[in-house]
Design a protein around this motif. Sequence first.
Motif, PDB file in Angstrom:
ATOM      1  N   ARG A 121      -2.369  -6.236  10.104  1.00 14.33           N
ATOM      2  CA  ARG A 121      -2.855  -5.000  10.716  1.00 14.33           C
ATOM      3  C   ARG A 121      -3.169  -3.980   9.635  1.00 14.33           C
ATOM      4  N   ALA A 122      -3.872  -2.927  10.027  1.00 10.09           N
ATOM      5  CA  ALA A 122      -4.188  -1.843   9.100  1.00 10.09           C
ATOM      6  C   ALA A 122      -2.986  -0.910   8.938  1.00 10.09           C
ATOM      7  N   PRO A 123      -2.890  -0.187   7.818  1.00  8.42           N
ATOM      8  CA  PRO A 123      -1.845   0.833   7.684  1.00  8.42           C
ATOM      9  C   PRO A 123      -2.131   1.997   8.621  1.00  8.42           C
ATOM     10  N   THR A 124      -1.094   2.529   9.261  1.00  5.45           N
ATOM     11  CA  THR A 124      -1.240   3.663  10.165  1.00  5.45           C
ATOM     12  C   THR A 124      -0.861   4.957   9.449  1.00  5.45           C
ATOM     13  N   ARG A 125      -1.037   6.066  10.153  1.00 11.91           N
ATOM     14  CA  ARG A 125      -0.633   7.366   9.600  1.00 11.91           C
ATOM     15  C   ARG A 125       0.849   7.367   9.249  1.00 11.91           C
ATOM     16  N   TRP A 126       1.666   6.695  10.090  1.00 18.35           N
ATOM     17  CA  TRP A 126       3.105   6.731   9.888  1.00 18.35           C
ATOM     18  C   TRP A 126       3.502   5.870   8.678  1.00 18.35           C
ATOM     19  N   ASP A 127       2.779   4.786   8.441  1.00 20.61           N
ATOM     20  CA  ASP A 127       2.995   4.007   7.220  1.00 20.61           C
ATOM     21  C   ASP A 127       2.685   4.863   5.994  1.00 20.61           C
ATOM     22  N   LEU A 128       1.520   5.480   5.997  1.00 15.49           N
ATOM     23  CA  LEU A 128       1.088   6.250   4.827  1.00 15.49           C
ATOM     24  C   LEU A 128       1.966   7.476   4.616  1.00 15.49           C
ATOM     25  N   ASP A 129       2.520   8.034   5.718  1.00 17.91           N
ATOM     26  CA  ASP A 129       3.454   9.162   5.567  1.00 17.91           C
ATOM     27  C   ASP A 129       4.679   8.759   4.751  1.00 17.91           C
ATOM     28  N   ARG A 130       5.060   7.494   4.836  1.00 13.39           N
ATOM     29  CA  ARG A 130       6.203   7.025   4.038  1.00 13.39           C
ATOM     30  C   ARG A 130       5.902   7.051   2.547  1.00 13.39           C
ATOM     31  N   GLY A 131       4.623   6.934   2.213  1.00 11.64           N
ATOM     32  CA  GLY A 131       4.242   7.005   0.803  1.00 11.64           C
ATOM     33  C   GLY A 131       4.068   8.425   0.321  1.00 11.64           C
ATOM     34  N   VAL A 154      -3.738  11.674   2.461  1.00 10.59           N
ATOM     35  CA  VAL A 154      -3.967  10.318   1.939  1.00 10.59           C
ATOM     36  C   VAL A 154      -5.100   9.697   2.748  1.00 10.59           C
ATOM     37  N   VAL A 155      -6.058   9.113   2.061  1.00 12.22           N
ATOM     38  CA  VAL A 155      -7.186   8.432   2.704  1.00 12.22           C
ATOM     39  C   VAL A 155      -7.367   7.079   2.032  1.00 12.22           C
ATOM     40  N   ILE A 156      -7.217   6.002   2.797  1.00 13.44           N
ATOM     41  CA  ILE A 156      -7.421   4.647   2.289  1.00 13.44           C
ATOM     42  C   ILE A 156      -8.632   4.064   3.021  1.00 13.44           C
ATOM     43  N   THR A 157      -9.667   3.741   2.288  1.00 10.32           N
ATOM     44  CA  THR A 157     -10.895   3.234   2.883  1.00 10.32           C
ATOM     45  C   THR A 157     -10.829   1.717   3.037  1.00 10.32           C
ATOM     46  N   ARG A 158     -11.159   1.250   4.228  1.00 11.89           N
ATOM     47  CA  ARG A 158     -11.215  -0.188   4.451  1.00 11.89           C
ATOM     48  C   ARG A 158     -12.313  -0.807   3.584  1.00 11.89           C
ATOM     49  N   ILE A 176       0.839  -1.204   0.000  1.00 12.90           N
ATOM     50  CA  ILE A 176       0.000   0.000   0.000  1.00 12.90           C
ATOM     51  C   ILE A 176       0.871   1.250   0.000  1.00 12.90           C
ATOM     52  N   VAL A 177       1.909   1.249   0.820  1.00 11.33           N
ATOM     53  CA  VAL A 177       2.825   2.395   0.874  1.00 11.33           C
ATOM     54  C   VAL A 177       3.453   2.633  -0.504  1.00 11.33           C
ATOM     55  N   ALA A 178       3.884   1.573  -1.155  1.00 14.96           N
ATOM     56  CA  ALA A 178       4.496   1.702  -2.478  1.00 14.96           C
ATOM     57  C   ALA A 178       3.500   2.253  -3.488  1.00 14.96           C
ATOM     58  N   ALA A 179       2.235   1.799  -3.415  1.00 11.85           N
ATOM     59  CA  ALA A 179       1.216   2.292  -4.342  1.00 11.85           C
ATOM     60  C   ALA A 179       0.928   3.772  -4.106  1.00 11.85           C
ATOM     61  N   VAL A 180       0.893   4.191  -2.846  1.00 16.27           N
ATOM     62  CA  VAL A 180       0.700   5.603  -2.522  1.00 16.27           C
ATOM     63  C   VAL A 180       1.865   6.431  -3.056  1.00 16.27           C
ATOM     64  N   ARG A 181       3.082   5.916  -2.891  1.00 16.22           N
ATOM     65  CA  ARG A 181       4.260   6.639  -3.379  1.00 16.22           C
ATOM     66  C   ARG A 181       4.205   6.807  -4.905  1.00 16.22           C
ATOM     67  N   ARG A 182       3.792   5.752  -5.606  1.00 16.82           N
ATOM     68  CA  ARG A 182       3.679   5.846  -7.074  1.00 16.82           C
ATOM     69  C   ARG A 182       2.622   6.871  -7.471  1.00 16.82           C
ATOM     70  N   ARG A 183       1.500   6.885  -6.746  1.00 15.16           N
ATOM     71  CA  ARG A 183       0.456   7.855  -7.073  1.00 15.16           C
ATOM     72  C   ARG A 183       0.941   9.275  -6.805  1.00 15.16           C
ATOM     73  N   ARG A 184       1.725   9.481  -5.747  1.00 21.14           N
ATOM     74  CA  ARG A 184       2.257  10.822  -5.462  1.00 21.14           C
ATOM     75  C   ARG A 184       3.207  11.261  -6.564  1.00 21.14           C
ATOM     76  N   VAL A 234      -5.771   7.101   7.433  1.00 19.20           N
ATOM     77  CA  VAL A 234      -5.346   8.369   6.839  1.00 19.20           C
ATOM     78  C   VAL A 234      -3.945   8.722   7.318  1.00 19.20           C
ATOM     79  N   ASN A 235      -3.276   9.598   6.552  1.00 16.30           N
ATOM     80  CA  ASN A 235      -1.920   9.991   6.947  1.00 16.30           C
ATOM     81  C   ASN A 235      -1.963  11.241   7.839  1.00 16.30           C
ATOM     82  N   SER A 236      -0.783  11.692   8.236  1.00 17.96           N
ATOM     83  CA  SER A 236      -0.703  12.819   9.175  1.00 17.96           C
ATOM     84  C   SER A 236      -1.242  14.103   8.562  1.00 17.96           C
ATOM     85  N   LYS A 237      -1.036  14.299   7.255  1.00 23.28           N
ATOM     86  CA  LYS A 237      -1.523  15.503   6.596  1.00 23.28           C
ATOM     87  C   LYS A 237      -3.037  15.562   6.622  1.00 23.28           C
TER      88      LYS A 237
END
Length: 571
Positions: free
Chosen positions: A134-144, A150-154, A96-104, A162-165
């Motif tokens: 486990r679910a992705p946390t804000r800190w995981d998504l911040d890496r992307g 960022v909002v990832i719906t279960r 998921i983190v890698a996919a978020v990074r690619r989208r960014r 969601v991420n920290s932003k």
Amino acid sequence: MPGLRNLPSFFLFNARIFTADPQLPEATAMVVEHGRIRWIGRQEDANPGSGLATVDLQGRRVIPGIVDAHMHPLFLAQTAEQIACLPPAVHSVDDIVAAVRRRREDLARNPGHQPNPPWILGWGYDEGKLAEGRAPTRWDLDRGAADVPVVITRICYHVVAVNSKALELAGITRETPDPPGGRIDRDERGEPTGILRESARHLVLDRIPNPSPEAWAEMLAGLSPYLFARGITGITDMMARRHPVDDLELYRMARTRGLQQRVALYVLWDHLQKDGEEGGATGGLGVDPDPQGGGAARGGAPVLLPYEPIDLDPRQPVFVAGIKVFADGSISGRTAWVDPPYRGEGSHGLPMVTSQELRAAAAAARGAGVQLAVHAMGNRAIEQVAGTLVGLPAWLADGPSIRIEHATLAGPEAMVQAAQAGMAFVPQPIFLFAEIESYVNNLGEERAGCAYPLRSMLDAGVRVALSSDAPATSWSDPANPFVNVKMAVTRTASDGRQVGPGEAIPPATALALYTREAARVLRLPGVGRLAPGFAADFVVLDRDPLAVEPEEIDTVQVLATYMAGQRVYEA
């Protein structure tokens, strides 16, 4: 109605027709006249008349058009533009983190007409299917992506990560209290982890820029061929909105752009309450907010259903069918209201409505002449709904006044109450099929086997309609009715495990629940079965779900779909 005489007329023969009509369960031919069935029966008894076009089906199986009694077309249309976070695309949080990074990175290269800041959206994660468990946390998504929200719906649509932003934009800090009916997950230091459950989701979701109504309508229109390819001729939107757009008008706009399915809308109770409190509902129906004198709706304001009277003619393409209330959350997201508690944490989930609010919503539905649909998955929530509403007199003569959506862990007493009161259950066995890991992890093997007890529901006399809840399940083809039928028939989950085999039902029963009974629960007359006077909505299949090995039902493919006699899809 103008134009009806222009609908097709033909003689269809050499077919194996499952009619879903108890008076004539099987047929081999039918005469369609101006989009409706004039005659159906044995081919040797046919007298179609001269000059009628003929359709030779060469022994193919025919079933009525599928009516999906509980789904979310707007969500389904959205998924094509979001990051898919379920197998086979994703197997871990790192994926998921890698996919978020690619989208960014894509957004940086192609800024286009994005809002400022742009939002990265994804859907479909299920911690039961992720390697980390486990679910992705804000800190995981911040890496992307740390600089844009960022909002990832279960997959259940009851929880978001969601991420920290995103937390920053929503003003969520360690001091932010949990909203009523929701929860902000926090770590051992009290910091929000980025997991927002139930109503807490909206602290972030309400800040996401919405597409224009025209863009929404185009997305819905583009969904029509996808649905026809799965034999679906009737659909519901179980979360129809009043704001930021009016979904009744949105669906009507989509009709002008190519959406062809018949559509039943269930309007969110929260939206109707808000309109009533703000005085924004006009041209609607004022109703007594509590039929048993238990108090007014929230704030004491009258509840208004701001829609015109409903035309239930079967040719009416879009209509408002009911009001939707949430009594709890999801089993896989551990927010459904259960007893005993979930394994490993002692939590019972989240009750989301009071008995007083249920009665107020029922009064609003009664006053408007529509159904009350209540989401209830956990046994405690189902007991609350059935126990609170069982004594109310039915207000609709042509179908159930009250629907319980999912009814996942319905117990014997609630089934008896529902049957006595004429309530309907609308379950989705595909959840147990696709999310078996989460169900077993959360409930244990024995209690998971009690989920979606279709045979017990029917034996108790409850009216039942099958549905998909698409796209809110962990399956790459969530709207496929034959996956749902397979699970109802075999009780064999996606991992090969048998769960609650005693709750299996025959294939013909499952098909009837997806056609005839779904139309009856929706109060959609003239469709759902193949009988004289009914619309010629039917599906031609490559294989016979009534004859193949039960484990192969999900391999059945649609060859052609007809609606009012018109061929609207061909493989």
